[in-house]
Scaffold this active site. Sequence first.
Site, PDB file in Angstrom:
ATOM      1  N   LYS A  79      20.736  26.819 158.696  1.00  0.00           N
ATOM      2  CA  LYS A  79      19.654  26.589 157.679  1.00  0.00           C
ATOM      3  C   LYS A  79      19.723  27.650 156.663  1.00  0.00           C
ATOM      4  CE  LYS A  79      15.432  24.073 156.408  1.00  0.00           C
ATOM      5  NZ  LYS A  79      14.303  23.575 157.013  1.00  0.00           N
ATOM      6  N   SER A 154      13.484  18.869 155.594  1.00  0.00           N
ATOM      7  CA  SER A 154      14.210  19.546 154.672  1.00  0.00           C
ATOM      8  C   SER A 154      15.396  20.146 155.284  1.00  0.00           C
ATOM      9  CB  SER A 154      13.192  20.841 154.070  1.00  0.00           C
ATOM     10  OG  SER A 154      13.034  21.474 155.352  1.00  0.00           O
ATOM     11  N   SER A 178      10.987  18.699 159.525  1.00  0.00           N
ATOM     12  CA  SER A 178      12.074  18.971 159.013  1.00  0.00           C
ATOM     13  C   SER A 178      13.373  19.425 159.885  1.00  0.00           C
ATOM     14  CB  SER A 178      12.095  20.349 158.083  1.00  0.00           C
ATOM     15  OG  SER A 178      11.299  19.903 156.852  1.00  0.00           O
TER      16      SER A 178
HETATM   17  N1  GLN Z   1       8.444  17.127 154.491  1.00  0.00           N
HETATM   18  C1  GLN Z   1       7.471  18.216 154.872  1.00  0.00           C
HETATM   19  C2  GLN Z   1       7.019  18.974 153.663  1.00  0.00           C
HETATM   20  O1  GLN Z   1       7.682  18.522 152.605  1.00  0.00           O
HETATM   21  C3  GLN Z   1       7.672  18.791 156.164  1.00  0.00           C
HETATM   22  C4  GLN Z   1       8.795  19.947 155.763  1.00  0.00           C
HETATM   23  C5  GLN Z   1       9.247  21.073 156.755  1.00  0.00           C
HETATM   24  O2  GLN Z   1       9.042  20.539 157.814  1.00  0.00           O
HETATM   25  N2  GLN Z   1       9.634  22.079 156.313  1.00  0.00           N
HETATM   26  O3  GLN Z   1       6.295  19.824 153.671  1.00  0.00           O
END
Ligand code: GLN
Length: 489
Positions: A79, A154, A178
Amino acid sequence: MALYNLPAHELGNKLRKKEVSSVELTRGFLNRIAEVEPEIGAFVTLCGETALESAALVDAKIGRGEPIAPLAGIAGAIKDILCIKGVKTTCSSHILDNFIAPYDATVIAKLKQNDAVFIGKANMDEFAMGSTTETSYFKKTKNPWALDCTPGGSSGGSAASVAAGEAAWSLGSDTGGSIRQPASFTGTVGLKPTYGRVSRYGCVAFASSLDQVGPITRDVTDCALVLNAISGHCEHDSTSYNLAAPDFTKALTPDIKGMKIGVPKEYFGAGLDKMVEEKVRGAIKHLSGLGAEIVDVSLPHTEYAVATYYIIAPAEASANLARFDGVKYGYRAPGCRNLIEMTVKTRTQGFGNEVKRRIMLGTYVLSSGYYDAYYNKAMKVRTLIIEDFKKVFGKVDILACPTAPTTALPLGSMLDPLSIYMLDVYTIPVNMAGLPGISLPCGFSGGKPVGLQLIGRALDEMSVLRAAYTYEQSAGFHKTAAPLGGVSA
Ligand code: GLN
């Protein structure tokens, strides 16, 4: 089955038996990337040359008859929130689009010690803020199971690359879901370790009390192998546990007789897609058939988790992202006459809308007039959520529930951020409490994968992995490769 569709541990066996070389394997992944990447868009940066160099070193080791580590010579996707020295680390943001990492994240250094091969940096939501990978500055990633859908986010690029056979394994990060949610949407296995199990050093900070790095893989065995490689104390991360990690592959025994599995009723409420519910309940029945004892439990503060998260995470993000001001890292707006103008223009031009929304929310809830009403109150509710889990883990060993209320969403869903925030309702509480959680495939709905989430006590990844492995080996959903629409599979 094509080599690119095999899990890392099987590829490792082939390497050791000299049925294939690491250079051949790596070339195979690069060819696969050339073939499907125009359609999938999982990568922000490709590292083909250095990947082939690392592969050649592994082949030389094998040639000399030296033993190799389990992931040695096997291509993985990283990532783009994790620093690899000398490689761009953009967080899929304009503000970091020319930033070259000056050092390795601890997880990367550990993987290098294991002779892993890094095939490329994976696309993500900008600064990991989002659930669809659509807030990336660079591109939209598509779901290999349904090209008109997002892979989730994400860590959408990490998950899509594995599902599409562009990498054998990947790393993601999970602040509110994410790793697990994109794993659920792409039929892969994603584990968020216990907070503190894996070093955050060199992982660009989003919300430091919630962030955790973890694997997204084809199966549970690979998940344990990657976790083995990346876990452990790190002197650069004061929140990392100062204890030796167990050998997680010891959890890979298909036996859950007598294990008590709690089913939290709040995770099956309004908003849960009927087919997802059916598949997850089917998986729980399956676990019962394999000898687990199923217990109904309650986590009464679940309904407050999303609201609490959207105070705490933006608060921490607004502080963490203050460092991107055009002075030290990445992009600097051109033609500015003074420091204030430079800071304002750099941040205005450098950040996307979702990141700006979080910075504004976070700054607001931390401002002196609202600190008690929002931030302090959210911290108290966080404690209640932690207490909920403590209570049920007095009665059961792990919890089973859906990872997300739906299957993969159509591209364009991020246009309505509030309804997207609600998607994290089953994953956020796990970050709030710092617990380990895994998502693994438990069936399909309309051709799209459904994810089962298993949650464990802090530091008890072993039980989570054991239950996941037992289910996976019996149910077999990990064996189906994504069809990739019209592209050859
Ligand atoms: N979807 C969540 C957010 O937008 C979690 C994102 C994540 O785990 N990085 O913050």
